[in-house]
Design an enzyme around this catalytic site. Structure first.
Site, mmCIF file in Angstrom:
data_model
loop_
_atom_site.group_PDB
_atom_site.id
_atom_site.type_symbol
_atom_site.label_atom_id
_atom_site.label_comp_id
_atom_site.label_asym_id
_atom_site.label_seq_id
_atom_site.Cartn_x
_atom_site.Cartn_y
_atom_site.Cartn_z
ATOM 1 C CB VAL A 125 -1.351 0.136 -4.347
ATOM 2 C CG1 VAL A 125 -2.306 0.076 -5.541
ATOM 3 C CG2 VAL A 125 0.042 0.563 -4.801
ATOM 4 C CG HIS A 160 -3.241 6.265 -1.628
ATOM 5 N ND1 HIS A 160 -3.591 7.535 -1.257
ATOM 6 C CD2 HIS A 160 -2.155 5.951 -0.882
ATOM 7 C CE1 HIS A 160 -2.757 7.990 -0.339
ATOM 8 N NE2 HIS A 160 -1.874 7.040 -0.086
ATOM 9 C CD GLU A 161 -6.045 2.574 -7.409
ATOM 10 O OE1 GLU A 161 -7.208 2.740 -7.823
ATOM 11 O OE2 GLU A 161 -5.043 3.043 -8.000
ATOM 12 C CB SER A 162 -10.627 0.581 -2.713
ATOM 13 O OG SER A 162 -9.769 -0.301 -1.994
ATOM 14 C CE1 TYR A 176 -3.200 5.589 -6.777
ATOM 15 C CE2 TYR A 176 -1.080 5.143 -7.802
ATOM 16 C CZ TYR A 176 -2.244 4.686 -7.219
ATOM 17 O OH TYR A 176 -2.450 3.329 -7.064
#
Length: 451
Positions: free
Chosen positions: A300, A303-305, A435
């Site tokens: 997570v 893929h977020e940052s 996502y």
């Protein structure tokens, strides 16, 4: 607090003397707009949209509670305003002589036009003049304003345009833009503002060729509320060059959206065997504390940052785990603490666990995770809508692949997001579908790398 989406069916009774002073006394500004990617939508359970953010600033400046009334389509906007169902239209209303007897145009104004959307990858030849469209296949939605404009342009050019039609009941203009980006079709036509926004998702398209005459647009109020019109004009004249307004424009029409990070394998190769990131100790600690696989937390965060503790998305999500400020605050994390890696990862793990537990009745652990990831990315409201639609139309509301994911994508279509079972309105679901797939795929790769 999220303003309630309202479809009002009866007119409000107001006195003939009802203008901005009375609105201030009532402490509520009622705004009519549309559920679209440029005007108003809910993302990660927070209200957003270019027009929404602007009218929110106006309301906050005057200490007004903002109430959002969502019209079903463009044609109903003026009718709803004239029927006293709202105080103003916060949407690009065409400035037309016929409407000036009913409306006062005010606030933000723009010059809109239709543009050609074409792919712009290396080796592609870009069209720079409408005459170059002769002999080209141009795809438009049947029955749309784009079909009408291309037919008019074809007559203006003396013929030669090859119009190809797609079904407007199952597609929207943004679907055609995506098809251009993927190379499935070569050209389409779109509203200039919509095209600009979609360019932030699809960087391999060009939207620079104007194919229609200019059309001035603006917000609008009833002619009986000139003080409100003057207040909106004065406010916009003051803020339209202010830094926060320029940031707002950049947010929606310039900043890249979606996931554009480097390939995960590049990052994996950077670390020693058995290591996934510089923050593994925190992923392990808080994964254990909240009962979430630490490798899922790492996926997570990637893929977020891409593991950047200072990262911030176009929507305002911050830190490694990409938490929205309101979500972080609900977990006791606010201010600069959002960008402290340990605190951010702890809050992200707690939030993901909360979402997984929300779907405890599903029974299947992987389906719980997928539904939780979809909620993490798009918001609980849209996942709830998609599950309700799945149940209504005979699909399995407890299975993501081919079931809930299908209906979350269908929420881009008016007949689905206006369905009575839906509460959160329009949604651009392809990002959420991608996502979930990408996070789960990387999680599986991480589990292979680190047992």
């Amino acid at each position: 607090m999220i303003a309630q989406l309202i479809l009002i069916t009866c007119a409000c009774s107001r006195s003939t003397m009802y203008d901005f002073p009375q609105i201030l006394e009532r402490d509520t500004l009622t705004v009519i707009t549309l559920n679209t990617s440029t005007s108003y939508f809910i993302y990660r359970d927070q209200e957003m949209g270019y027009h929404y953010d602007m009218i929110r600033e106006f309301s906050d400046e005057h200490g007004l509670e903002l109430q959002v009334v969502v019209a079903r389509n463009v044609s109903s906007l003026v009718d709803m305003l004239r029927s006293n169902r709202g105080d103003l239209i916060a949407y690009n209303v065409p400035v037309e002589s016929a409407l000036k007897e009913q409306l006062l145009y005010c606030g933000p104004s723009d010059v809109s036009h239709q543009v050609l959307v074409q792919r712009a990858e290396r080796g592609d030849t870009l069209l720079r003049d409408v005459t170059e469209l002769i002999g080209k296949d141009i795809y438009v939605l049947r029955g749309s304003k784009y079909e009408q404009r291309m037919n008019n342009l074809n007559r203006e050019l003396g013929g030669g345009l090859r119009l190809r039609y797609l079904d407007g009941d199952t597609l929207v203009e943004e679907d055609l833009i995506r098809m251009v980006s993927r190379g499935e079709i070569r050209y389409t036509v779109a509203n200039g503002q919509v095209a600009r926004l979609n360019h932030t998702y699809f960087r391999n398209i060009d939207v620079g060729l104007v194919v229609s005459f200019d059309q001035r647009t603006s917000w609008a109020v009833r002619r009986e509320t000139p003080v409100l019109a003057d207040s909106l004009n004065a406010w916009f004249a003051r803020v339209n060059r202010a830094p926060h307004y320029l940031r707002l424009t950049k947010r929606y029409f310039e900043e890249a959206k979606g996931f554009h990070a480097e390939n995960a394998s590049t990052f994996i190769a950077m670390f020693a065997p058995g290591q996934l990131s510089p923050w593994d100790s925190y992923f392990k600690e808080y994964g254990k504390q909240f009962g979430v696989d630490w490798r899922l937390l790492a996926s997570v965060a990637f893929h977020e940052s891409t593991f950047d503790p200072d990262g911030r998305s176009w929507a305002g999500a911050g830190g490694l785990m990409g938490l929205m400020p309101a979500t972080a605050a609900s977990l006791g994390l606010s201010g600069t603490d959002l960008f402290l890696p340990e605190k951010n990862i702890r809050a992200g793990a707690q939030y993901l666990k909360r979402l997984i537990d929300t779907f405890a009745s599903v029974g299947n652990e992987m389906e719980q995770v997928k539904l939780a990831l979809a909620s993490y990315n798009g918001g609980m409201g849209h996942v709830g809508d998609a599950r309700a639609l799945a149940e209504k139309y005979g699909a399995n509301k407890d299975v993501w692949d081919g079931n809930v994911e299908r209906f979350i994508q269908l929420k881009r279509l008016e007949q689905y997001y206006n369905d009575p079972v839906c509460k959160a309105g329009y949604f651009r679901g392809d990002e959420t579908v991608n996502y979930v797939h990408d996070v789960v795929t990387l999680w599986q790769a991480y589990r292979e790398r680190v047992k």
